[in-house]
Design a protein around this motif. Structure first.
Motif, PDB file in Angstrom:
ATOM      1  N   ASP A 130       4.816  -5.124  16.150  1.00 38.30           N
ATOM      2  CA  ASP A 130       4.337  -3.727  16.457  1.00 38.30           C
ATOM      3  C   ASP A 130       3.920  -3.100  15.190  1.00 38.30           C
ATOM      4  OD1 ASP A 130       4.721  -3.963  19.422  1.00 38.30           O
ATOM      5  OD2 ASP A 130       6.978  -3.141  18.989  1.00 38.30           O
ATOM      6  N   ARG A 131       4.663  -3.178  14.039  1.00 37.50           N
ATOM      7  CA  ARG A 131       4.260  -2.544  12.897  1.00 37.50           C
ATOM      8  C   ARG A 131       3.051  -3.252  12.257  1.00 37.50           C
ATOM      9  NH1 ARG A 131       7.547  -2.020   7.379  1.00 37.50           N
ATOM     10  NH2 ARG A 131       6.249  -0.604   6.303  1.00 37.50           N
ATOM     11  N   TYR A 185       6.802  -7.886   8.455  1.00 31.80           N
ATOM     12  CA  TYR A 185       6.706  -6.937   9.483  1.00 31.80           C
ATOM     13  C   TYR A 185       6.871  -7.355  10.841  1.00 31.80           C
ATOM     14  CZ  TYR A 185       4.367  -3.965   6.044  1.00 31.80           C
ATOM     15  OH  TYR A 185       4.119  -3.134   4.858  1.00 31.80           O
ATOM     16  N   GLY A 232       0.099  -1.456  14.174  1.00 30.11           N
ATOM     17  CA  GLY A 232       0.053  -0.209  13.408  1.00 30.11           C
ATOM     18  C   GLY A 232      -0.847  -0.364  11.922  1.00 30.11           C
ATOM     19  N   LEU A 233      -0.375  -1.486  11.372  1.00 28.10           N
ATOM     20  CA  LEU A 233      -1.125  -1.707  10.085  1.00 28.10           C
ATOM     21  C   LEU A 233      -2.667  -1.989  10.135  1.00 28.10           C
ATOM     22  CD1 LEU A 233      -0.972  -2.261   6.955  1.00 28.10           C
ATOM     23  CD2 LEU A 233      -0.346  -4.513   7.431  1.00 28.10           C
TER      24      LEU A 233
END
Length: 196
Positions: free
Chosen positions: A176-177, A173, A180-181
């Motif tokens: 940014d992802r 990932y 979020g995770l």
């Protein structure tokens, strides 16, 4: 006498800053002590006076990086009122460290089997430097009645493991992802520990 000590510390930090740039650029294995010496303008004696090996130099750089991470965390947490807010920001701060340009060299270094037990112990100590920050947030949440009371060490280690374990997302990932995770992981954790 303090002036000499200050100069020595300045020299040590200059060597480390130069080495960090080289490690970021070339990776851990490809960077040599001779290149660090040349780029820093230091003598071989000066380099080895401050750092007995490339491993010790790299650990010093990692220590400085972790010290900076902790300083930033202290600034981030100051304006936050609740342990819940702190838990989210701590997870985000942890995840944002995947933007650290030194990360690839650190990963290369830590996967090496060519260092002794003293180096291995120091590396382990550095990986655990997040632990007190995590424990403080967990303890504050239980003390303030935000989180239900569970054994502090168990919950701290669980959260430490959760944050560390999610780091495998780094391989698939973008940052940014990953952030979020980490927020989703805190959502799920809070479902289990928040007082209703």
């Amino acid at each position: 006498m303090p002036r000499s000590t200050d100069h020595g510390e300045q020299t040590k930090r200059h060597i480390a800053a130069t080495a960090k740039e080289l490690f970021v650029l070339k990776g851990y294995a490809a960077a040599t002590m001779d290149e660090i010496r040349q780029l820093s303008g230091s003598s071989k004696g000066s380099i080895y006076h401050h750092f007995k090996s490339k491993e010790v130099l790299f650990l010093y750089i990692l220590q400085l990086s972790m010290d900076e991470w902790i300083r930033k965390w202290r600034d981030i947490e100051k304006p936050l009122d609740t342990a819940r807010e702190k838990l989210y920001r701590l997870a985000e701060h942890y995840a944002e460290d995947f933007r650290n340009p030194l990360l690839r060299a650190a990963e290369e270094f830590s996967s090496s089997e060519n260092y002794d037990q003293e180096i291995r112990d120091k590396l382990l100590e550095l990986t655990r430097m997040h632990y007190p920050a995590i424990q403080q947030v967990v303890e504050e949440g239980m003390r303030n009645g935000e989180f239900r009371s569970v054994p502090l060490d168990d919950l701290t280690f669980t959260l430490f493991g959760l944050l560390g374990g999610l780091s495998v997302a780094y391989y698939g990932y973008d940052t940014d992802r990953i952030v979020g995770l980490y927020r989703t992981a805190i959502d799920i954790l809070l479902q289990g520990i928040e007082k209703k």
